[in-house]
Design a protein around this motif. Structure first.
Motif, PDB file in Angstrom:
ATOM      1  N   VAL A  26       6.443  12.178  -0.632  1.00 13.75           N
ATOM      2  CA  VAL A  26       5.180  11.612   0.004  1.00 13.75           C
ATOM      3  C   VAL A  26       5.472  10.363   0.788  1.00 13.75           C
ATOM      4  N   VAL A  27       6.314   9.403  -0.102  1.00 18.95           N
ATOM      5  CA  VAL A  27       6.567   8.107   0.614  1.00 18.95           C
ATOM      6  C   VAL A  27       6.995   7.832   2.218  1.00 18.95           C
ATOM      7  N   GLU A  28       8.360   8.831   2.263  1.00 17.44           N
ATOM      8  CA  GLU A  28       8.705   8.774   3.641  1.00 17.44           C
ATOM      9  C   GLU A  28       7.733   9.400   4.508  1.00 17.44           C
ATOM     10  N   ARG A  29       6.931  10.255   4.319  1.00  8.18           N
ATOM     11  CA  ARG A  29       6.016  10.989   5.204  1.00  8.18           C
ATOM     12  C   ARG A  29       4.984  10.001   5.493  1.00  8.18           C
ATOM     13  N   VAL A  30       4.495   9.169   4.635  1.00  8.75           N
ATOM     14  CA  VAL A  30       3.170   8.434   4.861  1.00  8.75           C
ATOM     15  C   VAL A  30       3.794   7.194   5.526  1.00  8.75           C
ATOM     16  N   THR A  31       4.863   6.715   5.094  1.00  7.85           N
ATOM     17  CA  THR A  31       5.387   5.418   5.674  1.00  7.85           C
ATOM     18  C   THR A  31       5.710   5.602   6.990  1.00  7.85           C
ATOM     19  N   ASN A  32       6.089   6.738   7.499  1.00 13.84           N
ATOM     20  CA  ASN A  32       6.582   7.137   8.862  1.00 13.84           C
ATOM     21  C   ASN A  32       5.514   7.380   9.833  1.00 13.84           C
ATOM     22  N   ASN A  84       8.375   1.309  -3.448  1.00 15.87           N
ATOM     23  CA  ASN A  84       7.266   2.153  -3.212  1.00 15.87           C
ATOM     24  C   ASN A  84       7.136   3.079  -4.431  1.00 15.87           C
ATOM     25  N   GLY A  85       6.860   2.581  -5.336  1.00 13.47           N
ATOM     26  CA  GLY A  85       6.461   3.290  -6.632  1.00 13.47           C
ATOM     27  C   GLY A  85       5.499   2.660  -7.455  1.00 13.47           C
ATOM     28  N   SER A  86       4.819   3.639  -8.360  1.00 13.98           N
ATOM     29  CA  SER A  86       3.676   2.978  -8.996  1.00 13.98           C
ATOM     30  C   SER A  86       3.919   2.566 -10.251  1.00 13.98           C
ATOM     31  N   LYS A  87       5.048   2.754 -10.830  1.00 13.75           N
ATOM     32  CA  LYS A  87       5.298   2.580 -12.169  1.00 13.75           C
ATOM     33  C   LYS A  87       5.201   1.337 -12.587  1.00 13.75           C
ATOM     34  N   GLY A  88       5.106   0.086 -11.945  1.00 13.95           N
ATOM     35  CA  GLY A  88       5.072  -1.263 -12.228  1.00 13.95           C
ATOM     36  C   GLY A  88       3.733  -1.488 -13.050  1.00 13.95           C
ATOM     37  N   ALA A  89       2.552  -0.848 -12.614  1.00 13.06           N
ATOM     38  CA  ALA A  89       1.193  -0.926 -13.108  1.00 13.06           C
ATOM     39  C   ALA A  89       1.154  -0.514 -14.467  1.00 13.06           C
ATOM     40  N   ARG A 188     -19.896   3.410  -9.417  1.00  9.90           N
ATOM     41  CA  ARG A 188     -19.943   2.334  -8.272  1.00  9.90           C
ATOM     42  C   ARG A 188     -19.102   1.023  -8.371  1.00  9.90           C
ATOM     43  N   PRO A 189     -17.609   1.585  -8.509  1.00  5.98           N
ATOM     44  CA  PRO A 189     -16.676   0.576  -8.663  1.00  5.98           C
ATOM     45  C   PRO A 189     -16.778  -0.344  -7.438  1.00  5.98           C
ATOM     46  N   ASP A 190     -15.942  -1.599  -7.345  1.00  5.67           N
ATOM     47  CA  ASP A 190     -15.813  -2.254  -6.364  1.00  5.67           C
ATOM     48  C   ASP A 190     -14.659  -1.700  -5.252  1.00  5.67           C
ATOM     49  N   ALA A 191     -13.851  -0.724  -5.870  1.00  6.04           N
ATOM     50  CA  ALA A 191     -12.662  -0.270  -5.389  1.00  6.04           C
ATOM     51  C   ALA A 191     -12.164   0.731  -6.180  1.00  6.04           C
ATOM     52  N   ILE A 192     -11.519   2.083  -5.310  1.00  8.86           N
ATOM     53  CA  ILE A 192     -11.177   3.157  -6.093  1.00  8.86           C
ATOM     54  C   ILE A 192      -9.644   3.005  -5.644  1.00  8.86           C
ATOM     55  N   LEU A 193      -8.909   3.277  -6.832  1.00 10.33           N
ATOM     56  CA  LEU A 193      -7.374   3.124  -6.890  1.00 10.33           C
ATOM     57  C   LEU A 193      -6.882   4.593  -6.878  1.00 10.33           C
ATOM     58  N   SER A 194      -6.210   4.992  -6.024  1.00 12.61           N
ATOM     59  CA  SER A 194      -5.430   6.216  -5.926  1.00 12.61           C
ATOM     60  C   SER A 194      -4.039   5.939  -6.459  1.00 12.61           C
ATOM     61  N   TRP A 195      -3.727   6.209  -7.665  1.00 18.75           N
ATOM     62  CA  TRP A 195      -2.351   5.605  -8.219  1.00 18.75           C
ATOM     63  C   TRP A 195      -1.511   6.669  -8.339  1.00 18.75           C
ATOM     64  N   CYS A 196      -0.633   6.678  -7.551  1.00 23.20           N
ATOM     65  CA  CYS A 196       0.667   7.372  -7.799  1.00 23.20           C
ATOM     66  C   CYS A 196       1.424   7.978  -6.287  1.00 23.20           C
ATOM     67  N   THR A 197       2.536   7.398  -6.129  1.00 18.64           N
ATOM     68  CA  THR A 197       3.311   7.269  -4.718  1.00 18.64           C
ATOM     69  C   THR A 197       3.517   8.921  -4.461  1.00 18.64           C
ATOM     70  N   THR A 220       0.816   4.357  -2.193  1.00 11.67           N
ATOM     71  CA  THR A 220       1.741   4.369  -1.183  1.00 11.67           C
ATOM     72  C   THR A 220       1.526   3.627   0.163  1.00 11.67           C
ATOM     73  N   THR A 221       0.260   3.832   0.699  1.00  9.84           N
ATOM     74  CA  THR A 221      -0.309   3.033   1.626  1.00  9.84           C
ATOM     75  C   THR A 221      -0.095   1.698   1.548  1.00  9.84           C
ATOM     76  N   LEU A 222      -0.632   1.189   0.098  1.00  6.24           N
ATOM     77  CA  LEU A 222      -0.610  -0.502  -0.309  1.00  6.24           C
ATOM     78  C   LEU A 222       0.912  -0.992   0.001  1.00  6.24           C
ATOM     79  N   ALA A 223       1.868  -0.203  -0.154  1.00  2.75           N
ATOM     80  CA  ALA A 223       3.283  -0.605  -0.125  1.00  2.75           C
ATOM     81  C   ALA A 223       3.539  -0.951   1.304  1.00  2.75           C
TER      82      ALA A 223
END
Length: 252
Positions: A26-32, A84-89, A188-197, A220-223
């Protein structure tokens, strides 16, 4: 008379280098895809071993693999290196801060990560109540939610797909991802996190934000967004990838 052919090459060029998990599709596809809105910016990629259903380093990074990937990217002298990886969280935000310190110490190039990008985005929209959507199994999701709470975030809802194998994350459908996001909206969160790159949520973010009325931050987009900001390329373009691209944009 010879015709003058205009140059398609931008006068100023920025190079964003990304480290991505080895089983990630996903990372390369979304980044490009995002960078088509930024023709002066190019994306360059290196991989570190992350694959299968079992993490060989569940409580830390594979530092040799991560820094080895960073050193290879540094040969191209990019403007920034991004994990561009989500493991840090799941390890705790300070681990990604240490990763960036080590990358910059090794390469003399600034660095950021998906997790640190999330930290910046949440701070700028002043979001504390979050919902977490992921493809993970229950044990990994529970640990992830615990880490977010340890950072002072109020996780008011979560949804996870229960998938074990890293490569299978990338096969999730738009409908499956959207269903999880709609599920957590009730809180009704302030934000939704889609968490996995390696979960291809980026493609549904804009339409779902308009439908649900809640910011959606995709890892992925965040990075990509944070790299564009830190290199000075963020200027209001990229809005079709979500309202994230309005944050920190000097034109807004």
């Amino acid at each position: 008379m010879a015709m003058s052919v205009p140059s398609l090459r931008p006068d100023h060029r920025t190079a964003i280098a990304m480290i991505t998990p080895s089983a990630n599709l996903v990372v390369e596809r979304v980044t490009n895809a995002i960078l088509t809105d930024f023709p002066e910016v190019s994306g360059h990629f290196s991989r570190t071993p992350v694959f299968g259903a079992k993490d060989a380093f569940p409580d830390d990074y594979d530092w040799d693999g991560m820094l080895g990937a960073a050193r290879l990217l540094a040969h191209a002298r990019p403007d920034i290196i991004v994990w561009n990886g989500s493991k840090g969280a799941n390890l705790g935000f300070p681990v990604d801060e240490e990763l960036c310190r080590r990358i910059t110490s090794e390469t003399a190039i600034p660095a950021t990560t998906s997790t640190l990008a999330l930290q910046a985005a949440l701070a700028h929209v002043r979001a504390r109540r979050i919902a977490v959507v992921s493809p993970y199994g229950s044990a990994y999701q529970d640990r992830l939610v615990g880490c977010f709470r340890a950072e002072g975030l109020d996780v008011v809802a979560e949804a996870h797909a229960g998938i074990a194998d890293n490569l299978d994350f990338a096969a999730m459908s738009d409908n499956a991802i959207a269903a999880m996001m709609r599920e957590v909206t009730a809180a009704r969160p302030d934000a939704i996190l889609s968490w996995c790159t390696n979960m291809p949520a980026a493609y549904v973010v804009d339409s779902l934000e308009r439908e649900l009325g809640i910011p959606i931050f995709d890892s992925t987009t965040l990075a990509v967004w944070h790299a564009l900001h830190l290199t000075g390329a963020l200027d209001g373009r990229g809005r079709r990838w979500g309202r994230l691209f309005e944050i920190l944009s000097p034109s807004r």
